[in-house]
Every structure is written in structure tokens, then in C-alpha cells.
Design a protein around this motif. Sequence first.
Motif, mmCIF file in Angstrom:
data_model
loop_
_atom_site.group_PDB
_atom_site.id
_atom_site.type_symbol
_atom_site.label_atom_id
_atom_site.label_comp_id
_atom_site.label_asym_id
_atom_site.label_seq_id
_atom_site.Cartn_x
_atom_site.Cartn_y
_atom_site.Cartn_z
ATOM 1 N N LYS A 9 33.754 53.059 34.433
ATOM 2 C CA LYS A 9 33.959 54.521 34.573
ATOM 3 C C LYS A 9 32.835 55.064 35.477
ATOM 4 O O LYS A 9 33.011 56.400 36.071
ATOM 5 C CB LYS A 9 33.994 55.251 33.393
ATOM 6 C CG LYS A 9 35.618 55.189 32.677
ATOM 7 C CD LYS A 9 35.489 55.785 31.485
ATOM 8 C CE LYS A 9 35.728 55.071 30.376
ATOM 9 N NZ LYS A 9 35.588 55.666 28.881
ATOM 10 N N THR A 10 31.554 54.609 35.101
ATOM 11 C CA THR A 10 30.435 54.980 35.827
ATOM 12 C C THR A 10 30.513 54.997 37.270
ATOM 13 O O THR A 10 29.975 56.162 38.195
ATOM 14 C CB THR A 10 29.163 54.577 35.423
ATOM 15 O OG1 THR A 10 29.133 53.236 35.764
ATOM 16 C CG2 THR A 10 28.928 54.556 33.984
ATOM 17 N N ALA A 11 31.183 54.162 37.871
ATOM 18 C CA ALA A 11 31.240 53.905 39.544
ATOM 19 C C ALA A 11 32.166 55.186 39.834
ATOM 20 O O ALA A 11 31.936 55.826 41.123
ATOM 21 C CB ALA A 11 31.592 52.650 39.848
ATOM 22 N N ALA A 12 33.240 55.538 39.415
ATOM 23 C CA ALA A 12 34.242 56.556 39.616
ATOM 24 C C ALA A 12 33.674 57.939 39.603
ATOM 25 O O ALA A 12 34.144 58.895 40.091
ATOM 26 C CB ALA A 12 35.431 56.279 38.736
ATOM 27 N N ALA A 13 32.668 58.058 38.518
ATOM 28 C CA ALA A 13 32.308 59.562 38.183
ATOM 29 C C ALA A 13 31.451 59.817 39.295
ATOM 30 O O ALA A 13 30.984 61.346 39.441
ATOM 31 C CB ALA A 13 31.642 59.560 36.971
ATOM 32 N N LYS A 14 30.914 59.196 40.176
ATOM 33 C CA LYS A 14 29.734 59.592 41.110
ATOM 34 C C LYS A 14 30.407 60.063 42.449
ATOM 35 O O LYS A 14 31.376 60.053 42.756
ATOM 36 C CB LYS A 14 28.978 58.365 41.555
ATOM 37 C CG LYS A 14 28.055 57.879 40.623
ATOM 38 C CD LYS A 14 27.033 56.743 41.129
ATOM 39 C CE LYS A 14 26.284 56.305 39.953
ATOM 40 N NZ LYS A 14 25.427 55.203 40.416
ATOM 41 N N TYR A 45 36.479 43.632 34.226
ATOM 42 C CA TYR A 45 35.375 44.535 34.347
ATOM 43 C C TYR A 45 34.149 43.583 34.282
ATOM 44 O O TYR A 45 33.126 43.915 34.724
ATOM 45 C CB TYR A 45 35.278 45.432 33.268
ATOM 46 C CG TYR A 45 36.456 46.355 33.504
ATOM 47 C CD1 TYR A 45 36.482 47.498 34.380
ATOM 48 C CD2 TYR A 45 37.815 46.198 32.710
ATOM 49 C CE1 TYR A 45 37.530 48.199 34.423
ATOM 50 C CE2 TYR A 45 38.785 47.085 32.960
ATOM 51 C CZ TYR A 45 38.762 48.217 33.499
ATOM 52 O OH TYR A 45 39.705 48.935 34.180
ATOM 53 N N LYS A 46 34.196 42.640 33.054
ATOM 54 C CA LYS A 46 32.683 41.740 33.122
ATOM 55 C C LYS A 46 32.844 40.568 33.548
ATOM 56 O O LYS A 46 32.163 39.582 33.922
ATOM 57 C CB LYS A 46 32.149 41.560 31.587
ATOM 58 C CG LYS A 46 31.774 43.074 31.123
ATOM 59 C CD LYS A 46 31.385 43.003 29.690
ATOM 60 C CE LYS A 46 30.715 44.248 29.204
ATOM 61 N NZ LYS A 46 30.322 44.329 27.799
ATOM 62 N N GLY A 47 34.098 40.230 33.924
ATOM 63 C CA GLY A 47 34.553 38.685 34.323
ATOM 64 C C GLY A 47 34.559 37.582 33.169
ATOM 65 O O GLY A 47 34.532 36.474 33.381
ATOM 66 N N LYS A 48 34.506 38.228 31.797
ATOM 67 C CA LYS A 48 34.367 36.960 30.873
ATOM 68 C C LYS A 48 36.011 36.735 30.373
ATOM 69 O O LYS A 48 36.930 37.392 30.894
ATOM 70 C CB LYS A 48 34.000 37.979 29.581
ATOM 71 C CG LYS A 48 32.567 38.200 29.679
ATOM 72 C CD LYS A 48 31.941 39.033 28.608
ATOM 73 C CE LYS A 48 32.494 38.827 27.246
ATOM 74 N NZ LYS A 48 31.923 39.782 26.159
ATOM 75 N N GLY A 49 36.040 35.625 29.872
ATOM 76 C CA GLY A 49 37.099 34.926 29.484
ATOM 77 C C GLY A 49 37.185 33.548 30.036
ATOM 78 O O GLY A 49 36.303 32.940 29.984
ATOM 79 N N LYS A 73 36.439 44.924 38.747
ATOM 80 C CA LYS A 73 36.822 46.258 38.923
ATOM 81 C C LYS A 73 35.492 46.857 38.438
ATOM 82 O O LYS A 73 34.717 46.452 37.776
ATOM 83 C CB LYS A 73 37.701 46.834 38.029
ATOM 84 C CG LYS A 73 39.293 46.438 38.351
ATOM 85 C CD LYS A 73 40.298 47.170 37.117
ATOM 86 C CE LYS A 73 41.428 46.827 37.422
ATOM 87 N NZ LYS A 73 42.409 47.255 36.589
ATOM 88 N N SER A 74 35.226 48.164 39.034
ATOM 89 C CA SER A 74 34.070 48.909 38.801
ATOM 90 C C SER A 74 34.422 49.664 37.419
ATOM 91 O O SER A 74 35.616 50.203 37.395
ATOM 92 C CB SER A 74 33.586 49.930 39.995
ATOM 93 O OG SER A 74 34.556 50.653 40.287
#
Length: 188
Positions: free
Chosen positions: A183-188, A165-169, A180-181
Motif C-alpha cells: 500500500k505504501t508504494a501506491a500512496a506516493k 508481497y513478501k515472497g514467502k511460502g 507486488k508492491s
Amino acid sequence: MSRIGKLPISIPAGVTVAQKDDVVTVKGPKGELSQNIDPSIKMNIEGSKITFEIDENSLVSTKQKQAFHGLYRSLVNNMIVGVSEGYKKTMELVGVGYRVSNQGNLVEFSLGYTHPIFIQLPNEVKVETKSERNQNPIITIESCDKQLLGLICAKIRSFRMPEPYKGKGILFKGEVIRRKSGKTAAAK
């Protein structure tokens, strides 16, 4: 028959290979490694070449013998490359406030937890850390033992697995994480 097991291994200059009973010992400029070999596999050292053959008289199943044939050829080849050239892995810490430092083989990680994480690496491993301004911290690990190097990298990576999600690690240098996008991207 294993395609990999059939391939001969060439021994480079400065590397010595010795076999006593079922133990193979490889010595070179970077170190010394040893490996047990199953009795169902015969190792032949002829000059500067090593070949592997299946012992047809052993009690191990044919399928298992074929698997061992390629396995032990690969393990001995990795040992020869390790003691002559060595192996090196570079990892990158991606995330705000992620830091790494080392004193000898004691490595300290600051990965967003409430406490720092310390790991003591074995003497066969050389570690180097680099932190520059506006760059992700980098940790470089070198060893002649490929299996040990992979084990240490997996342990370090388990402290903060890369997340999509943020590419951290903790990532290997050059590794790309499929993003991945949320939750906000899926709601639109």
C-alpha cells in the motif's frame, strides 16, 4: 485426430508392458503401475513400440474419442518414463523460521503456525529433506507415479501458498514469484 495420440511410444530395455482387458500394467526397475483404458481406444503392442487407435464402433462421441486418444497415450507414456527413470520434484521453503524434517515417510513442517504440520506419505514415494545454515530448507520428493507426485506436491504447497508481497511460502525450486508492491508504494 489427436496429434499426441498418433505418436508411437518406444518401450525401453528392462520395461515390460502387459494388457489384460482394459487394464494396462507397466513394470520396470523403479516399480509397477497400472491404468484403466477406455474401451473406445485400442492399444497395440508390437515389439518395442506401442500405438493407440480409436475404435470407430464404440458408442462414445467422436470428440470424446479424440480426447481419450491423446489422454491415454500420455498416461501410458508417463507410466513408462516413471518406471524406467522416475520423477523428481524439489520444493523450497521461503520464510523466516520455516523448517522441514522427516523420519522415513513422515514429514514434519514448521511454517509459522501455532502447531507443526505432519503428513504421512505413501510407500511409493521417497522423500529427502535438507536444512543448511543461511539456506532455505529443501524437500525433494521422488516417485515412479507422476500423478501421485503432483498430488503430494500440491498438498504440501497448500500448507503455505506463495504470496506476492513478501515472497514467502512453499515454492518449487527455481520458481519465480511476481512481486507486488504494498500500500505504501501506491500512496506516493
